[in-house]
Scaffold this motif. Structure first.
Motif, PDB file in Angstrom:
ATOM      1  N   THR A 185       2.038   2.179  10.177  1.00  0.00           N
ATOM      2  CA  THR A 185       0.695   2.246  10.754  1.00  0.00           C
ATOM      3  C   THR A 185       0.703   1.496  12.070  1.00  0.00           C
ATOM      4  O   THR A 185       1.452   0.528  12.262  1.00  0.00           O
ATOM      5  N   LYS A 194       2.705  -1.884  11.185  1.00  0.00           N
ATOM      6  CA  LYS A 194       3.056  -2.266   9.815  1.00  0.00           C
ATOM      7  C   LYS A 194       3.934  -1.171   9.215  1.00  0.00           C
ATOM      8  O   LYS A 194       3.505  -0.036   9.058  1.00  0.00           O
ATOM      9  N   ALA A 212      -6.806   5.656   2.667  1.00  0.00           N
ATOM     10  CA  ALA A 212      -6.336   4.489   1.919  1.00  0.00           C
ATOM     11  C   ALA A 212      -4.976   4.706   1.268  1.00  0.00           C
ATOM     12  O   ALA A 212      -4.266   3.745   0.973  1.00  0.00           O
ATOM     13  N   SER A 232      -0.143   2.869  -0.883  1.00  0.00           N
ATOM     14  CA  SER A 232      -1.336   2.428  -0.160  1.00  0.00           C
ATOM     15  C   SER A 232      -0.974   2.221   1.313  1.00  0.00           C
ATOM     16  O   SER A 232       0.091   1.682   1.635  1.00  0.00           O
ATOM     17  N   THR A 233      -1.857   2.606   2.222  1.00  0.00           N
ATOM     18  CA  THR A 233      -1.601   2.381   3.641  1.00  0.00           C
ATOM     19  C   THR A 233      -1.784   0.921   4.035  1.00  0.00           C
ATOM     20  O   THR A 233      -1.510   0.546   5.163  1.00  0.00           O
ATOM     21  N   SER A 234      -2.238   0.104   3.076  1.00  0.00           N
ATOM     22  CA  SER A 234      -2.293  -1.340   3.345  1.00  0.00           C
ATOM     23  C   SER A 234      -0.921  -1.973   3.191  1.00  0.00           C
ATOM     24  O   SER A 234      -0.729  -3.137   3.564  1.00  0.00           O
ATOM     25  N   SER A 236       1.318  -1.587   0.125  1.00  0.00           N
ATOM     26  CA  SER A 236       1.750  -1.985  -1.214  1.00  0.00           C
ATOM     27  C   SER A 236       3.094  -1.346  -1.566  1.00  0.00           C
ATOM     28  O   SER A 236       3.619  -0.502  -0.845  1.00  0.00           O
TER      29      SER A 236
END
Length: 319
Positions: A185, A194, A212, A232-234, A236
């Motif tokens: 990202t 990231k 998400a 997850s795009t965060s 994980s």
């Protein structure tokens, strides 16, 4: 209890019921249909001899009369707010459909990727010669009616979508000599990157409607990396999806998968719930999908597919 366990071992396709479908277009006229933003109709390109003139036509999800929606040929944005018309040179004309206002971008004919609000877009320009794996690809973003700016350079990669209004999902190499690509990202305001995953390559990258989650396939890599993955795009840890086939998001929390069929039988529709990490089988189509031509309506309630039996476009109401 024993019978239920045996049924589970036999696989979900063994107990799948056929989902009723209705033909809304016939005569093998209309591959590549897409849903209108309100989920009420299907849109497709057609012309003589089936239609009076070339243009984009639509038919209601319930079938019936076919009407012309757009008389001009263009790439239309997913929410049908913009017409994108690449020219023969570097310039692409973007027209806001509500008022006809236009602006241009030097995309050299490249596809544009809109954010959800369709107020911002991204596109790439790549070197036109050399090994694809080593070609430099520059990523540009622009606001509607604004000027473009470069936000990244990749090698052998491109844009996979918008995670949110300020964040792109990209894949590619950071240097031309690298073996592996990154799935990453990029915040276009802060420049913060990231890395979600590293592998030889990524295929079928598909963001959930809310950005998400992302689904992707890795192949021709190590056994530990190969497979279909959900992440997850965060950032994980990715979850391996122990099945293989074509997949589409139904909504922000569920995706549908048609397992690869090698026995000639009807395609089965499975559904995965991300929140509870569980599958259920919705049923089979009583048919096969031709050329992977199927889509889920934006509201997640309907599915269309091109029939392998007769070339008709059929619609299923999803349970």
């Amino acid at each position: 209890m024993k019978l239920a366990f045996v049924a589970l071992l036999l696989g979900t396709s063994a107990v799948a019921a056929t989902l009723p479908s209705r033909a809304v277009l016939s005569g093998e006229c209309c591959p590549g249909t897409v849903w209108t933003p309100d989920s009420g109709a299907l849109l497709f390109l057609d012309g003589p001899t089936a239609r009076p003139s070339t243009g984009f036509y639509q038919v209601a999800a319930t079938g019936g009369e076919v009407t012309r929606r757009f008389s001009s040929i263009a790439y239309f944005s997913p929410k049908l707010r913009w017409a994108v018309r690449p020219g023969s040179g570097e310039t692409t004309v973007l027209e806001r459909l509500v008022d006809g206002k236009r602006f241009t971008l030097p995309t050299f004919g490249a596809d544009v990727t809109w954010n959800d609000a369709e107020t911002r877009l991204a596109y790439t320009r790549s070197d036109t010669s050399g090994n694809y794996d080593r070609r430099a690809t520059r990523v540009f973003v622009a606001d509607a009616f604004g000027s473009p700016r470069t936000v990244a350079t990749l090698y052998g990669g491109g844009i996979s979508g918008w995670v949110d209004d300020d964040t792109l999902l990209l894949s590619g190499k950071s240097a031309p000599g690298n073996r592996d690509r990154d799935l990453l990202t990029l915040n276009i305001r802060s420049g913060v990157k990231k890395t979600l995953r590293t592998a030889l390559g990524f295929r079928g990258i598909s963001l959930s409607p809310n950005g998400a989650q992302v689904l992707y396939t890795i192949s021709f890599d190590s056994a530990a990396r190969n497979g279909l993955w959900l992440q997850s795009t965060s950032g994980s840890t990715p979850t391996e999806i122990n099945d293989y086939g074509a997949y589409r998001w139904r909504d922000a929390g569920r995706f549908l998968l048609m397992p690869l069929k090698t026995d000639g039988g009807a395609h089965v529709l499975r559904q995965y719930d991300v929140k509870v990490n569980a599958w259920n089988t919705l049923g089979d189509l009583g048919d096969q999908v031709r050329q992977g031509d199927w889509n889920v309506s934006p509201d997640g309630k309907l599915l269309n597919f091109l029939s392998a039996k007769d070339g008709n476009v059929r619609v299923v109401t999803l349970p």
